[in-house]
Design a protein around this motif. Structure first.
Motif, short mmCIF file in Angstrom:
data_model
loop_
_atom_site.label_atom_id
_atom_site.label_comp_id
_atom_site.label_asym_id
_atom_site.label_seq_id
_atom_site.Cartn_x
_atom_site.Cartn_y
_atom_site.Cartn_z
N LEU A 225 0.82 -1.21 0.00
CA LEU A 225 0.00 0.00 0.00
C LEU A 225 0.85 1.26 0.00
CD1 LEU A 225 -2.78 1.36 0.23
CD2 LEU A 225 -2.53 1.21 2.71
N ASN A 226 1.90 1.29 0.81
CA ASN A 226 2.74 2.48 0.96
C ASN A 226 4.09 2.34 0.29
OD1 ASN A 226 0.80 3.85 2.61
ND2 ASN A 226 1.38 2.48 4.28
N ASP A 227 4.17 1.45 -0.67
CA ASP A 227 5.43 1.24 -1.38
C ASP A 227 5.12 0.79 -2.80
OD1 ASP A 227 7.95 -0.13 -2.30
OD2 ASP A 227 8.60 0.46 -0.31
N ASP A 228 5.56 1.55 -3.79
CA ASP A 228 5.22 1.25 -5.18
C ASP A 228 6.28 0.40 -5.88
OD1 ASP A 228 7.24 3.08 -5.36
OD2 ASP A 228 6.15 4.52 -6.62
N LYS A 229 7.18 -0.20 -5.09
CA LYS A 229 8.23 -1.03 -5.68
C LYS A 229 8.18 -2.47 -5.20
CE LYS A 229 11.47 2.82 -6.32
NZ LYS A 229 12.81 3.35 -5.99
N MET A 230 7.78 -2.68 -3.97
CA MET A 230 7.79 -4.03 -3.41
C MET A 230 6.42 -4.68 -3.48
SD MET A 230 9.03 -5.43 0.33
CE MET A 230 10.76 -5.26 -0.05
N GLU A 231 6.39 -5.96 -3.88
CA GLU A 231 5.17 -6.74 -3.92
C GLU A 231 5.06 -7.61 -2.68
OE1 GLU A 231 4.69 -7.55 -8.68
OE2 GLU A 231 6.15 -8.74 -7.58
N PRO A 237 7.08 -11.83 5.88
CA PRO A 237 6.05 -11.71 6.93
C PRO A 237 4.64 -11.58 6.36
CG PRO A 237 7.90 -10.26 7.40
CD PRO A 237 8.10 -10.76 6.01
N LEU A 238 4.49 -10.85 5.25
CA LEU A 238 3.16 -10.73 4.64
C LEU A 238 2.69 -12.06 4.08
CD1 LEU A 238 3.40 -7.26 2.86
CD2 LEU A 238 1.80 -7.90 4.67
N LEU A 239 3.61 -12.82 3.49
CA LEU A 239 3.25 -14.14 2.97
C LEU A 239 2.82 -15.06 4.11
CD1 LEU A 239 6.11 -14.69 0.36
CD2 LEU A 239 3.69 -14.34 -0.14
N SER A 321 2.48 -1.45 8.41
CA SER A 321 2.76 -0.24 7.64
C SER A 321 2.66 -0.43 6.13
CB SER A 321 4.16 0.28 7.96
OG SER A 321 5.14 -0.63 7.48
N GLU A 322 2.81 -1.68 5.67
CA GLU A 322 2.88 -1.99 4.24
C GLU A 322 3.88 -1.06 3.54
OE1 GLU A 322 -0.40 -3.15 1.88
OE2 GLU A 322 -1.77 -3.10 3.58
N ASN A 323 5.04 -0.97 4.14
CA ASN A 323 6.09 -0.13 3.62
C ASN A 323 7.41 -0.87 3.74
OD1 ASN A 323 7.31 2.09 2.54
ND2 ASN A 323 7.42 3.23 4.46
N ALA A 324 8.21 -0.87 2.68
CA ALA A 324 9.44 -1.66 2.66
C ALA A 324 10.64 -0.86 3.13
CB ALA A 324 9.69 -2.20 1.26
N VAL A 325 10.52 -0.16 4.25
CA VAL A 325 11.66 0.58 4.78
C VAL A 325 12.70 -0.40 5.29
CG1 VAL A 325 10.23 2.55 5.41
CG2 VAL A 325 10.62 0.74 7.08
N ASP A 326 13.97 0.02 5.22
CA ASP A 326 15.03 -0.89 5.66
C ASP A 326 15.91 -0.27 6.74
OD1 ASP A 326 16.27 1.02 4.18
OD2 ASP A 326 17.07 -0.33 2.64
N ASP A 327 15.49 0.86 7.29
CA ASP A 327 16.30 1.51 8.33
C ASP A 327 15.64 1.41 9.70
OD1 ASP A 327 14.18 3.11 7.72
OD2 ASP A 327 15.30 4.99 7.60
N GLU A 328 14.66 0.50 9.83
CA GLU A 328 14.01 0.30 11.11
C GLU A 328 14.97 -0.34 12.11
OE1 GLU A 328 10.98 0.78 12.46
OE2 GLU A 328 10.08 1.84 10.77
N GLN A 329 14.80 0.01 13.35
CA GLN A 329 15.64 -0.56 14.39
C GLN A 329 15.26 -2.02 14.62
OE1 GLN A 329 15.38 1.52 18.13
NE2 GLN A 329 17.60 1.74 18.25
N ASN A 330 16.27 -2.86 14.86
CA ASN A 330 16.01 -4.27 15.11
C ASN A 330 15.34 -4.46 16.47
OD1 ASN A 330 17.14 -4.90 12.71
ND2 ASN A 330 19.07 -5.66 13.54
N ILE A 331 14.53 -5.50 16.54
CA ILE A 331 13.84 -5.85 17.79
C ILE A 331 14.37 -7.19 18.26
CG2 ILE A 331 11.61 -6.49 18.79
CD1 ILE A 331 10.30 -4.57 16.87
N GLN A 332 14.57 -7.32 19.55
CA GLN A 332 15.03 -8.60 20.10
C GLN A 332 13.85 -9.43 20.58
OE1 GLN A 332 18.07 -7.95 23.10
NE2 GLN A 332 19.65 -8.41 21.58
N ILE A 333 13.88 -10.71 20.24
CA ILE A 333 12.87 -11.67 20.67
C ILE A 333 13.55 -12.70 21.57
CG2 ILE A 333 11.21 -13.41 19.91
CD1 ILE A 333 10.38 -10.67 19.09
N HIS A 334 12.91 -13.02 22.69
CA HIS A 334 13.48 -13.99 23.63
C HIS A 334 12.56 -15.21 23.72
CE1 HIS A 334 16.28 -10.85 24.93
NE2 HIS A 334 15.23 -10.05 24.93
#
Length: 418
Positions: A225-231, A237-239, A321-334
């Motif tokens: 929705l918010n990115d005109d390059k990525m499907e 995650p979307l799949l 967000s339906e946005n293919a940003v790549d500068d998001e901060q990583n999240i830790q999962i335990h």
């Protein structure tokens, strides 16, 4: 945990060339090996299938169906097509079996016939079912009910007849719905809205056929929705989220074996050049859940196999967000066991599927792939490298939790071997 039963996949075949790939290319055997929850749906016309059987002197198609025990479905649009199957194609099956008594015709139950209510009346379909049953035992039948979903009032009138016949499969073709997924507020095909399947589910409930095996064909592959390059097909995650949401509404999903060159975008396992997509790389892991005990949460799923526990963790931020940003901060999962007695050392197989690892669009740009004719040897070599990232290690849960960094737009798969 609950047993997972409706994780079936319909592999849509549009040409005889694609069908030939299935039984000649050994690299595609993973599609139907290890699970019976795969239905190969031949969407080509019966005349082309007849021509293939006539020219197939080695009986490759017949051997494939009988020896592989693949679940094969063929579509029938008129009574004339039924006669071609019975008088010409099925007779070749019989002749082959007479020459090979070691093979049993019982395996023929894996071949199903799919009728379409937009081209045949329900009475005509019923007459043809009786005709086929005179020649074959244990045959399965399906019906494309897309036409009825576009006209719910007609669906209601036909409901008793459909129940009386008792079809094995009910197909809904997304490409032929009045609006995709019959979601009235599907502007730009928001995945968050599409995943709800609200309107289509309402019709299923109203028809009191919700216990039937509904299959949604031609599942859309759209731009975010918010990115005109990525499907969607470039977002693991979307799949994963789409499959998780859809399995609560449908028995199975229909995807193309090979990307089609038309304008109707559908999820696919291979692009038109023969390279495997991210969905192709995730396919085996997604199908692993079939007939296993599992529990799904918002952004992760736990699956209990006889010899291992598998945890699928997907990044929820790209879904929101339906946005293919790549500068998001990583999240830790335990990760750890609630039951203290289970906390010990285990061997871990850890796999990461992202827009980089396992994505042929990242490895070779689309324009470059479309400009050249790639040899099979070259494709196999590239496929050998273009895999999800993985590592194998031992972790002691008694000493500490298992911590992973959830990168943006990634799915992490953790196998904990018992």
């Amino acid at each position: 945990m609950a047993e997972s039963r409706n994780d079936a996949i319909v592999i849509q075949i549009h040409s005889l060339e694609e069908f030939r790939y299935l039984f000649e290319d050994k690299s595609m055997s993973y599609i139907f090996e290890g699970t019976q929850n795969v239905l190969i749906y031949c969407m080509m016309d019966v005349e082309s299938i007849r021509a293939a059987f006539t020219k197939d002197v080695d009986c490759g198609f017949i051997k494939f169906v009988l020896t592989t025990q693949v679940n094969l479905a063929v579509q029938i649009k008129s009574s004339e097509k039924v006669n071609i199957y019975i008088d010409e194609i099925y007779s070749q099956y019989k002749s082959f079996l007479q020459l090979h008594p070691e093979l049993s015709e019982d395996k023929m139950h894996a071949v199903s016939y799919i009728f379409n209510l937009s081209t045949m009346s329900i009475k005509e379909i019923y007459r043809n079912i009786i005709k086929i049953q005179r020649y074959r035992n244990n045959v399965r039948f399906g019906v494309d009910v897309t036409h009825l979903f576009n006209h719910p009032e007609t669906f209601k009138l036909m409901e008793p007849q459909l129940k009386r016949i008792g079809f094995d499969y009910y197909f809904i073709d997304n490409h032929k719905l009045t609006s995709p997924y019959l979601n009235e507020d599907h502007e730009a095909l928001l995945t968050k809205e599409v995943f709800k399947f609200s309107n289509i589910k309402k019709i299923m409930n109203d028809m009191k056929l919700e216990e039937r095996k509904y299959y949604l064909l031609n599942v859309h592959n759209n731009l975010l929705l918010n990115d005109d390059k990525m499907e969607i097909i470039e977002s693991p995650p979307l799949l994963m989220g789409m499959v998780k949401k859809a399995r609560t509404n449908f028995f199975g999903l229909g995807i193309d074996l090979i990307e089609q060159p038309d304008k109707k975008h559908t999820l696919y396992l291979y692009d038109r050049n023969g390279f495997r997509s991210i969905l192709g790389n995730m396919y085996e892991r997604l199908m692993e859940k079939s007939n296993c005990n599992m529990k799904a949460y918002d952004y992760y799923t736990v699956v209990n196999h006889p010899h291992k526990i598998t945890i699928f963790v997907g990044d929820w931020r790209v879904v929101e967000s339906e946005n293919a940003v790549d500068d998001e901060q990583n999240i830790q999962i335990h990760i750890n066991f609630k039951d203290i007695t289970l906390r010990r050392a285990y061997v871990i197989f850890y796999e990461t599927i992202s827009n980089v690892y396992g994505n042929i669009k990242y490895a070779i740009p689309t324009q470059l792939r479309n400009n050249y004719r790639w040899s099979e040897e070259c494709i196999r070599k590239i496929e050998a490298y273009n895999k999800p990232e993985f590592s194998v290690f031992e972790h002691n849960f008694e000493e500490e939790t298992l911590t992973l960094n959830l990168d943006y737009n990634t799915v992490h798969i953790i196998d904990i071997y018992k």
